[in-house]
Scaffold this motif. Sequence first.
Motif, PDB file in Angstrom:
ATOM      1  N   THR A  15       0.793  -1.228   0.000  1.00 20.85           N
ATOM      2  CA  THR A  15       0.000   0.000   0.000  1.00 20.85           C
ATOM      3  C   THR A  15       0.832   1.288   0.000  1.00 20.85           C
ATOM      4  O   THR A  15       0.587   2.176  -0.821  1.00 20.85           O
ATOM      5  N   SER A  40       2.132   2.342  -3.441  1.00 25.19           N
ATOM      6  CA  SER A  40       1.222   2.297  -4.579  1.00 25.19           C
ATOM      7  C   SER A  40       1.368   3.514  -5.497  1.00 25.19           C
ATOM      8  O   SER A  40       1.373   3.384  -6.723  1.00 25.19           O
ATOM      9  N   TYR A  66       2.374   3.369  -9.450  1.00 18.07           N
ATOM     10  CA  TYR A  66       1.563   3.923 -10.537  1.00 18.07           C
ATOM     11  C   TYR A  66       2.397   4.853 -11.418  1.00 18.07           C
ATOM     12  O   TYR A  66       2.195   4.925 -12.637  1.00 18.07           O
ATOM     13  N   MET A 111      -0.053  -5.666 -12.903  1.00 15.54           N
ATOM     14  CA  MET A 111       0.170  -5.422 -11.472  1.00 15.54           C
ATOM     15  C   MET A 111      -0.483  -6.515 -10.644  1.00 15.54           C
ATOM     16  O   MET A 111      -1.506  -7.078 -11.037  1.00 15.54           O
ATOM     17  N   HIS A 133      -1.952  -4.794  -2.263  1.00 10.50           N
ATOM     18  CA  HIS A 133      -2.721  -3.561  -2.473  1.00 10.50           C
ATOM     19  C   HIS A 133      -3.649  -3.693  -3.674  1.00 10.50           C
ATOM     20  O   HIS A 133      -4.794  -3.219  -3.638  1.00 10.50           O
ATOM     21  N   VAL A 134      -3.171  -4.330  -4.719  1.00 12.51           N
ATOM     22  CA  VAL A 134      -3.993  -4.521  -5.912  1.00 12.51           C
ATOM     23  C   VAL A 134      -5.214  -5.368  -5.584  1.00 12.51           C
ATOM     24  O   VAL A 134      -6.334  -5.075  -6.016  1.00 12.51           O
ATOM     25  N   CYS A 168      -7.529  -3.206  -3.367  1.00 16.65           N
ATOM     26  CA  CYS A 168      -8.059  -2.001  -4.026  1.00 16.65           C
ATOM     27  C   CYS A 168      -8.055  -2.192  -5.546  1.00 16.65           C
ATOM     28  O   CYS A 168      -7.412  -1.421  -6.281  1.00 16.65           O
ATOM     29  N   GLU A 220      -9.136   0.793  -7.978  1.00 22.01           N
ATOM     30  CA  GLU A 220      -8.104   1.826  -8.085  1.00 22.01           C
ATOM     31  C   GLU A 220      -6.963   1.363  -8.980  1.00 22.01           C
ATOM     32  O   GLU A 220      -6.547   2.078  -9.898  1.00 22.01           O
ATOM     33  N   ALA A 221      -6.478   0.160  -8.736  1.00 25.40           N
ATOM     34  CA  ALA A 221      -5.285  -0.328  -9.432  1.00 25.40           C
ATOM     35  C   ALA A 221      -5.521  -0.536 -10.919  1.00 25.40           C
ATOM     36  O   ALA A 221      -4.628  -0.271 -11.745  1.00 25.40           O
ATOM     37  N   GLU A 222      -6.697  -1.003 -11.299  1.00 20.21           N
ATOM     38  CA  GLU A 222      -6.906  -1.310 -12.709  1.00 20.21           C
ATOM     39  C   GLU A 222      -6.968  -0.058 -13.584  1.00 20.21           C
ATOM     40  O   GLU A 222      -6.882  -0.153 -14.810  1.00 20.21           O
ATOM     41  N   GLN A 260      -4.600   2.008 -13.468  1.00 24.47           N
ATOM     42  CA  GLN A 260      -3.192   2.360 -13.626  1.00 24.47           C
ATOM     43  C   GLN A 260      -2.393   1.332 -14.417  1.00 24.47           C
ATOM     44  O   GLN A 260      -1.193   1.492 -14.601  1.00 24.47           O
ATOM     45  N   ILE A 269      -4.661  -6.333 -14.225  1.00 24.53           N
ATOM     46  CA  ILE A 269      -4.258  -6.611 -12.849  1.00 24.53           C
ATOM     47  C   ILE A 269      -4.583  -8.052 -12.495  1.00 24.53           C
ATOM     48  O   ILE A 269      -5.437  -8.692 -13.118  1.00 24.53           O
TER      49      ILE A 269
END
Length: 428
Positions: free
Chosen positions: A68, A71, A75, A90, A94-95, A98, A101-103, A105, A109
Motif C-alpha cells: 500500500t 502504490s 503507478y 500489477m 494492495h492490488v 483495491c 483503483e489499481a486497474e 493504472q 491486474i
Amino acid sequence: MKNALLITVSSNDMKQIRRARYIKFQQCTMPYLASFFPKDWNVLHIDEEEEQIPYEKSFDLVGLTFHTPCSKHAYEIAARFRLRGITVIMGGSHVTLCPEEAEQQADCIFVGEAENTLPVFFTDFEKGKLRKRYESNEAVDMSKIPLLTTEHFHRHDHAAGTMFASRGCPNNCEFCAVSCMYQHKFRMRPPSEVARDFAQFKGKVVVFWDDNICADMAYAKEICKAITPYKKWWTSQASIKAGEDDEFLELAYKSGCRHLFIGFESISQMSLDLAKKEFNQVERYKEIIKNIHNHGISVQAGIVFGFDCDTRDVFDRTLEFLIENGVQNATFNILTPYPGTPLFDRLKSEGRILTEDWTKYNSRTDVVFTPKHMTTQELLEGFNYVNREFYRLPHILKRLNHSHTGLFWTLPLNIIYWWLLKTKRTNL
C-alpha cells in the motif's frame, strides 16, 4: 525471444524506512513468479531496494508487485512504461484489496493469487487480447507449483534467500491484510518440495516468508524434519503457539531455527480481544518467551501501538515487559488500517480515518486515524519513545542479561541499532 521486467517496487520513503532495519530480507514474490514464464521469455528482476529501474531498455511486458505505501510510486512507474506502449501488469496485496483503483493504472491486474490465472494470461497475451482483470476463485494447488528461480535473488543481505512453505493464516485478526488477501484459507506445500527449495540456496541462512509457519503444528514439525539434513540456519514468523509446543521447538532448533518473530501485538488483553486476536493470552507471554529461550531460539517481538484500548501508559508498560522478559529484538508498528481490512471499514464508518494518502500508510512515520485515548501526536511520540528506549545501552544489557540465547549475534545487532538511533539515522 520476448523480454519481461519484473519489479519489486519500493518508493524512496519506504527505502528510507526499511534502511532502518539493519537486517532486512528480499521479498520472494517475483523470484517465484519468474518460474511461471514460458521458455521463450527472458525475465529480468529488479528489486528497487538495491537497484535502479532500466527505463531506457525495451520490454514486451513489465510486472509490478507492491504494498500500500508504495502504490503511488508504482503507478508512476507504470505510467512511464505505458507511455512507451509497453504492457504493464500489477499484482500484490494492495492490488487485491483495491482493485478498482489499481486497474486504472495498468493494462491488467491480478486479483488474489496469480498461479491459476497466469497460464490464461500468457495465452491472451499471445493473442493480443488481454482482459482488464485476472481473478480466480479456486484455491491454488500448492503441490503443483514450481520451485523458486534462485538466480533472481541477487541482493547482498544477511540471507541466502527467502522462500515459503505455507500461504495465508487461518486467523481473522481485524487489522491484518493477510486474511483478506487469501480469504482465510491456509494452505501448505509438500514438505519434500519445501526441502528442495531450502536446499538449493547456496548460503547458510534462509528466511521463511510464511505469515504463520506454525498455523498447522503437525505440518510445521514435518517441515523441520525435512530440512534438518541441510544444516542451515532459518527464521520465520510464527504465532505464540510456537512457544507452547516443546516438540516443535526441539525439532525447530535441530533443523537450524535460531530466531522467531512472534506476533504478540499487544500486552493488553482487551486490545487483543477487540482485534479478534483473543487466542493470544497475555498471561502466558512470559512463559512462552522463556520456553522459546530455553530451546536456544531468540525472540523478536512484533508489537503494535494504537489499539482502541491503548492509553498513554501503554508505552512504558510494554517497554518494561520486553526488558524484564529478555526479548532480544522487537519490531514496533503504529496501528495502520490498510484499505480492504475490517479495521479500515470500521474506522471509516466511525469517521476516524484521517487520510487516504496511501504513502502515509507505512506504520512508522504517520498516524492515519484518530486514536481513542490519545492524540495522533501522542501516539507517534510514544512509538518513537519506545524505539529509542528499547535500544538504549542500559536496556540492551538488561534485556540480554535475562537471556543469553544467541548472545554472540544478538548483542552486536542491538549495538548496531543503538548506534543508528544515537546518530539519528533511523526510527526503526
